[in-house]
Write a protein that holds these residues in place. Structure first.
Motif, PDB file in Angstrom:
ATOM      1  N   THR A  28       6.682 -10.321   3.548  1.00 47.35           N
ATOM      2  CA  THR A  28       5.046  -9.940   3.391  1.00 47.35           C
ATOM      3  C   THR A  28       4.816  -8.589   3.970  1.00 47.35           C
ATOM      4  O   THR A  28       4.350  -7.863   3.187  1.00 47.35           O
ATOM      5  CB  THR A  28       4.451 -10.859   4.552  1.00 47.35           C
ATOM      6  N   LEU A  32       4.055  -5.774   0.611  1.00 42.44           N
ATOM      7  CA  LEU A  32       2.685  -5.297   0.742  1.00 42.44           C
ATOM      8  C   LEU A  32       2.434  -3.747   1.005  1.00 42.44           C
ATOM      9  O   LEU A  32       1.736  -2.853   0.049  1.00 42.44           O
ATOM     10  CB  LEU A  32       1.708  -6.076   1.472  1.00 42.44           C
ATOM     11  N   PHE A  40      -0.656   4.044  -4.454  1.00 41.92           N
ATOM     12  CA  PHE A  40      -1.163   5.160  -4.073  1.00 41.92           C
ATOM     13  C   PHE A  40      -0.666   6.423  -4.677  1.00 41.92           C
ATOM     14  O   PHE A  40      -1.209   7.317  -5.565  1.00 41.92           O
ATOM     15  CB  PHE A  40      -1.154   5.416  -2.660  1.00 41.92           C
ATOM     16  N   PHE A  64       2.262 -13.298  -2.602  1.00 41.87           N
ATOM     17  CA  PHE A  64       1.849 -14.623  -2.353  1.00 41.87           C
ATOM     18  C   PHE A  64       2.831 -15.585  -2.982  1.00 41.87           C
ATOM     19  O   PHE A  64       3.156 -16.599  -2.280  1.00 41.87           O
ATOM     20  CB  PHE A  64       0.365 -14.813  -3.117  1.00 41.87           C
TER      21      PHE A  64
ATOM     22  N   VAL B  11      -0.447 -13.918   5.014  1.00 44.25           N
ATOM     23  CA  VAL B  11      -0.350 -12.816   3.815  1.00 44.25           C
ATOM     24  C   VAL B  11      -1.807 -12.284   3.445  1.00 44.25           C
ATOM     25  O   VAL B  11      -1.671 -11.139   3.471  1.00 44.25           O
ATOM     26  CB  VAL B  11       0.085 -13.322   2.511  1.00 44.25           C
ATOM     27  N   PHE B  12      -2.572 -13.153   3.453  1.00 41.92           N
ATOM     28  CA  PHE B  12      -4.062 -12.681   3.425  1.00 41.92           C
ATOM     29  C   PHE B  12      -4.304 -11.854   4.404  1.00 41.92           C
ATOM     30  O   PHE B  12      -5.000 -10.864   4.130  1.00 41.92           O
ATOM     31  CB  PHE B  12      -5.151 -13.760   3.037  1.00 41.92           C
ATOM     32  N   PHE B  14      -2.788  -9.755   6.619  1.00 39.11           N
ATOM     33  CA  PHE B  14      -1.846  -8.445   6.262  1.00 39.11           C
ATOM     34  C   PHE B  14      -2.356  -7.795   4.957  1.00 39.11           C
ATOM     35  O   PHE B  14      -2.679  -6.208   5.244  1.00 39.11           O
ATOM     36  CB  PHE B  14      -0.542  -8.449   6.364  1.00 39.11           C
ATOM     37  N   LEU B  15      -2.819  -8.453   3.868  1.00 36.49           N
ATOM     38  CA  LEU B  15      -3.298  -7.741   2.687  1.00 36.49           C
ATOM     39  C   LEU B  15      -4.565  -6.957   3.100  1.00 36.49           C
ATOM     40  O   LEU B  15      -4.945  -5.986   2.705  1.00 36.49           O
ATOM     41  CB  LEU B  15      -3.574  -8.866   1.718  1.00 36.49           C
ATOM     42  N   VAL B  18      -3.880  -3.658   4.864  1.00 36.09           N
ATOM     43  CA  VAL B  18      -3.468  -2.838   3.929  1.00 36.09           C
ATOM     44  C   VAL B  18      -4.261  -2.253   3.071  1.00 36.09           C
ATOM     45  O   VAL B  18      -4.379  -0.967   2.968  1.00 36.09           O
ATOM     46  CB  VAL B  18      -2.073  -3.464   3.071  1.00 36.09           C
ATOM     47  N   LEU B  22      -5.479   1.761   2.772  1.00 36.49           N
ATOM     48  CA  LEU B  22      -5.233   2.218   1.411  1.00 36.49           C
ATOM     49  C   LEU B  22      -6.504   2.852   0.990  1.00 36.49           C
ATOM     50  O   LEU B  22      -6.666   3.916   0.630  1.00 36.49           O
ATOM     51  CB  LEU B  22      -4.553   1.461   0.326  1.00 36.49           C
ATOM     52  N   ILE B  25      -7.455   6.022   2.856  1.00 37.26           N
ATOM     53  CA  ILE B  25      -6.880   7.030   2.474  1.00 37.26           C
ATOM     54  C   ILE B  25      -7.356   7.875   1.398  1.00 37.26           C
ATOM     55  O   ILE B  25      -7.422   9.078   1.182  1.00 37.26           O
ATOM     56  CB  ILE B  25      -5.244   6.889   2.283  1.00 37.26           C
TER      57      ILE B  25
END
Lengths: 113, 182
Positions: A28, A32, A40, A64, B11-12, B14-15, B18, B22, B25
């Motif tokens: 994960t 990610l 980027f 996922f 996962v969601f 941490f998404l 991120v 992002l 930036i």
């Protein structure tokens, strides 16, 4: 009937072992983060933010798919419990009786009652 | 991370982290590009007319000013990878006795990033908006025109700016219905 229910429950739960949990967390984090960085850079270098969007979306979908289902490689080191019949003798002396050995981090450890 | 549902949430979660970093930036990169568009405005004609205002049944009369002008502008420097579109407008600034600070928009335009040209060459166009003063009359006041811009980014905050050299020489609102060349 109960067997079918159990099977269905197992698919819904999707349990994985401890090693698998560690691996899933690492996957994960890395997928990610890397997709965000690559997205980027690709967008910045080409001056087109659409590349960033699609690369990050692809990375997200991939993450996922890789992490959520209980893939077999997350269940390579299932926890093995001692059988319930191996212990039970109690000599009453201090420290307890040695009933067997188990391996912890590559070292054999004596198990006492 | 032992069950599918927990992994989905992890996962969601941490998404979102991120994505937020992002986006921050990307928003910050907008500030690394120098934004110095150039523009010049030439006023061709200024007219003031009296019209009924305040709705269909109103008998109130207001003075409306209409301006014809040339515009030469180059907005190329406002476009970078994070620009969705820009909004440019020309406003008239004028003084007054009772209300000394007035600014009214007479013309505007949206130029999306997909537009083939980021340069504008407009010859003798009419202002999109007739302006009228709060007092109802212009009474030979001095005014100047100025071009300003907004950059709407894909990610980040709206950016504001003006083109300093676009400010015109001050002109005088003429008497009602009379016309004067500037």
């Amino acid at each position: 009937m109960e067997a079918i229910q159990d099977q269905f429950q197992a698919v819904v739960d999707g349990f994985i072992d401890f090693q698998g949990q560690k691996l899933a967390e690492q996957i994960t984090t890395y997928t990610l983060t890397v997709s965000a960085i690559v997205g980027f850079l690709a967008g910045f270098v080409s001056q087109n933010i659409v590349y960033t969007l699609y690369i990050c979306l692809a990375g997200t979908v991939l993450t996922f798919l890789a992490v959520v289902p209980p893939w077999p490689f997350y269940n390579q080191a299932p926890v093995r419990f001692l059988s319930s019949g191996s212990g039970g003798r109690n000599s009453g002396s201090g420290g307890g009786a040695v009933v067997g050995t188990i391996v912890v981090d590559g070292q054999e450890v004596k198990v006492k009652t | 991370m032992h069950s599918s549902l927990v992994r989905l949430q992890q996962v969601f979660g941490f998404l979102t982290t991120v994505s937020f970093i992002l986006a921050s930036i990307i928003a910050l990169t907008s500030y690394t590009y120098p934004m110095n568009p150039t523009a010049s405005i030439k006023i061709n004609d200024v007219a003031v007319v009296k019209r009924r205002s305040g709705g269909y049944y109103s008998t109130r009369q207001n003075e409306y000013a209409n301006v014809k002008f040339d515009l030469n502008a180059d907005f190329e420097s406002l476009y970078n990878w994070n620009t969705k579109q820009i909004f440019v407008w020309i406003s008239a600034t004028y003084g007054g006795d009772r209300y000394p600070t007035n600014e009214a928009v007479i013309w505007d335009k949206i130029i999306p990033a997909a537009a083939p040209s980021k340069k504008l060459t407009l010859k003798n166009i009419k202002a999109k908006y007739n302006i009228h003063d709060i007092t109802g009359e212009y009474a030979h006041r001095n005014a100047t025109l100025k071009l300003s811009w907004n950059v709407q980014p894909h990610v980040g905050v709206l950016m504001w700016g003006g083109v300093g050299e676009s400010i015109t020489k001050s002109f005088v609102f003429p008497s009602e219905k009379a016309r004067n060349a500037v």
